[in-house]
Scaffold this motif. Structure first.
Motif, short mmCIF file in Angstrom:
data_model
loop_
_atom_site.label_atom_id
_atom_site.label_comp_id
_atom_site.label_asym_id
_atom_site.label_seq_id
_atom_site.Cartn_x
_atom_site.Cartn_y
_atom_site.Cartn_z
N LEU A 121 24.55 -35.85 5.93
CA LEU A 121 24.83 -34.78 6.11
C LEU A 121 23.52 -34.53 7.10
O LEU A 121 22.33 -34.89 6.59
CB LEU A 121 25.56 -33.46 5.91
N ARG A 122 23.65 -34.49 8.71
CA ARG A 122 22.33 -34.41 9.09
C ARG A 122 22.81 -33.91 10.22
O ARG A 122 23.26 -32.72 10.82
CB ARG A 122 21.96 -36.03 9.93
N GLY A 123 21.46 -32.88 10.68
CA GLY A 123 21.65 -30.85 11.60
C GLY A 123 20.01 -30.35 11.21
O GLY A 123 19.89 -30.41 10.25
N PRO A 124 19.53 -29.47 12.03
CA PRO A 124 18.44 -29.13 12.03
C PRO A 124 18.36 -28.23 10.90
O PRO A 124 20.04 -27.61 10.63
CB PRO A 124 18.55 -27.80 13.17
N ASN A 125 17.78 -27.09 10.71
CA ASN A 125 17.56 -25.90 9.60
C ASN A 125 18.98 -25.27 10.02
O ASN A 125 18.55 -24.67 10.99
CB ASN A 125 16.43 -25.73 9.29
N GLY A 126 19.87 -24.31 9.35
CA GLY A 126 20.32 -23.53 10.14
C GLY A 126 21.92 -23.76 10.03
O GLY A 126 22.59 -23.35 10.57
N VAL A 127 21.80 -25.21 10.36
CA VAL A 127 23.46 -25.46 10.96
C VAL A 127 24.70 -25.69 10.07
O VAL A 127 25.55 -25.37 10.73
CB VAL A 127 23.45 -26.91 11.24
N GLY A 128 24.30 -25.30 8.68
CA GLY A 128 25.40 -25.27 7.58
C GLY A 128 25.51 -26.50 6.81
O GLY A 128 26.97 -26.43 6.05
N LYS A 129 24.33 -27.29 6.69
CA LYS A 129 25.06 -27.81 5.66
C LYS A 129 25.23 -27.45 4.21
O LYS A 129 26.08 -28.13 3.76
CB LYS A 129 23.77 -28.63 6.07
N THR A 130 24.43 -26.66 3.67
CA THR A 130 24.36 -26.13 2.86
C THR A 130 26.03 -25.43 2.01
O THR A 130 26.40 -25.63 1.56
CB THR A 130 23.35 -24.81 1.85
N THR A 131 26.03 -24.56 3.16
CA THR A 131 27.58 -23.82 3.32
C THR A 131 28.95 -25.05 3.04
O THR A 131 30.04 -24.43 2.54
CB THR A 131 27.88 -22.79 4.82
N LEU A 132 28.58 -25.87 3.87
CA LEU A 132 29.75 -27.14 4.32
C LEU A 132 30.05 -27.98 2.61
O LEU A 132 30.85 -27.85 2.32
CB LEU A 132 29.63 -28.29 5.53
N LEU A 133 28.22 -27.88 2.06
CA LEU A 133 28.44 -28.56 0.85
C LEU A 133 29.56 -27.45 0.07
O LEU A 133 29.94 -28.48 -1.16
CB LEU A 133 27.38 -28.87 0.64
N ARG A 134 28.77 -26.53 -0.10
CA ARG A 134 29.70 -25.21 -1.27
C ARG A 134 30.85 -25.56 -0.58
O ARG A 134 31.67 -25.26 -1.73
CB ARG A 134 28.70 -23.95 -1.21
N SER A 135 31.49 -24.91 0.02
CA SER A 135 32.81 -25.68 0.19
C SER A 135 33.84 -26.29 -0.07
O SER A 135 34.48 -26.53 -0.56
CB SER A 135 32.97 -24.81 1.55
N VAL A 136 32.84 -27.83 0.23
CA VAL A 136 33.41 -28.84 -0.50
C VAL A 136 33.38 -29.09 -1.44
O VAL A 136 35.04 -28.71 -2.57
CB VAL A 136 32.39 -30.28 0.75
N ALA A 137 32.57 -28.27 -2.20
CA ALA A 137 32.86 -28.36 -3.92
C ALA A 137 33.67 -26.96 -4.64
O ALA A 137 33.71 -27.12 -5.92
CB ALA A 137 30.72 -28.40 -4.15
N GLY A 138 33.94 -26.26 -4.06
CA GLY A 138 34.54 -25.05 -4.27
C GLY A 138 34.07 -24.23 -4.27
O GLY A 138 34.02 -23.42 -5.70
N LEU A 139 32.41 -24.00 -3.93
CA LEU A 139 31.60 -22.87 -4.70
C LEU A 139 32.16 -21.39 -3.67
O LEU A 139 31.94 -20.36 -4.09
CB LEU A 139 30.11 -23.15 -4.74
N GLN A 140 32.53 -21.95 -3.17
CA GLN A 140 32.95 -20.71 -1.44
C GLN A 140 34.38 -21.56 -1.24
O GLN A 140 34.68 -21.92 -0.33
CB GLN A 140 31.59 -20.47 -0.68
N PRO A 141 34.81 -20.39 -0.35
CA PRO A 141 36.10 -20.38 0.73
C PRO A 141 35.61 -21.10 1.54
O PRO A 141 35.64 -19.53 2.41
CB PRO A 141 37.02 -19.08 0.15
N PRO A 142 36.52 -21.97 2.37
CA PRO A 142 36.64 -22.49 3.84
C PRO A 142 37.14 -21.18 4.97
O PRO A 142 37.77 -20.74 4.50
CB PRO A 142 37.00 -23.69 4.11
N LEU A 143 36.58 -21.25 5.86
CA LEU A 143 37.40 -20.41 6.89
C LEU A 143 39.05 -21.23 7.17
O LEU A 143 39.52 -20.54 7.06
CB LEU A 143 36.80 -19.90 8.39
N SER A 144 38.89 -22.28 7.24
CA SER A 144 39.85 -22.60 7.08
C SER A 144 40.21 -24.51 7.01
O SER A 144 38.22 -25.00 6.96
CB SER A 144 40.42 -22.46 8.68
N GLY A 145 41.17 -25.28 7.54
CA GLY A 145 40.65 -26.66 6.93
C GLY A 145 40.77 -27.13 5.40
O GLY A 145 41.53 -26.27 4.57
N GLN A 146 40.74 -28.41 5.30
CA GLN A 146 41.15 -28.92 3.63
C GLN A 146 40.45 -29.92 3.31
O GLN A 146 39.62 -30.53 3.88
CB GLN A 146 42.90 -29.65 3.98
#
Length: 205
Positions: A33-58
């Motif tokens: 995963l690429r993208g500038p700082n703050g784009v949401g890479k960490t948030t996305l990974l945490r959601s994929v790993a089940g550490l925080q709930p996503p807003l939507s999607g599966q």
């Protein structure tokens, strides 16, 4: 087995950061995963790993198949290198400590207290936990922080070995890991739209 992420939208601090992220990862594959700082890479990974709930999607894979390594090394300073890995081996009911020590060249440090390691050695120990887990999907957030060039190559070798064994790796990083076989997903196009003025208060509810 495959990790299938469909139309995933995630938020940080109540504010949407990414919308509609979709990808599929199969056995033996790595996705960077690429993208500038703050784009949401960490948030996305945490959601994929089940550490925080996503807003939507599966996320179409049981989180028990995943092992997550974030910015913290997750080690106990008062335990030796081997004792740290033994602890995780007990948690995940595996016998892969020897393999983990070898993968990150920690054999010579096995009896040293983790608190006495250098920053790079601590990072290697933290990453060695991934080998110990025995889980097929590695979710890695900026895994090469504090690693020198040789240690980055060591990490890339460990990832390749994991892929050869049928594992998968989802990695957020700014640097070139030398994993030419890995696909790259730029998260820039998935940035969430800024809240409308009338929606601003609602973004923090």
């Amino acid at each position: 087995m495959e990790l299938k992420v469909t139309d995933l939208s995630v938020a940080r601090g109540g504010v949407p950061v990414l919308e509609g992220v979709s990808f599929t990862l199969r056995a033996g594959e790595a996705l960077v995963l690429r993208g500038p700082n703050g784009v949401g890479k960490t948030t996305l990974l945490r959601s994929v790993a089940g550490l925080q709930p996503p807003l939507s999607g599966q996320v179409g894979l049981d989180r028990e198949s995943m092992a997550y390594a974030g910015h913290a090394d997750g080690i106990k300073a008062t335990l030796s290198v081997r004792e740290n890995l033994d602890f995780w081996a007990d948690v995940f009911a595996t016998d892969r400590v020897g393999k983990a020590l070898a993968a990150f060249e920690l054999d010579g440090l096995a009896d040293r207290h983790a608190g006495n390691l250098s920053a790079g050695q601590k990072r290697r120990l933290g990453l060695a936990r991934m080998v110990v887990t025995g889980r097929p999907v590695w979710v890695l957030d900026e895994p090469t922080v504090s690693l020198d060039v040789d240690a980055v190559a060591m990490f890339a070798w460990a990832v390749r070995a994991h892929l050869r064994d049928g594992g998968m790796a989802l990695i957020a990083t700014h640097i070139d890991l030398g994993l030419d076989e890995a696909r790259v997903l730029n998260l820039g196009p998935f940035r969430a739209r800024a809240p409308e003025p009338d929606d601003f208060d609602g973004a923090f509810l």
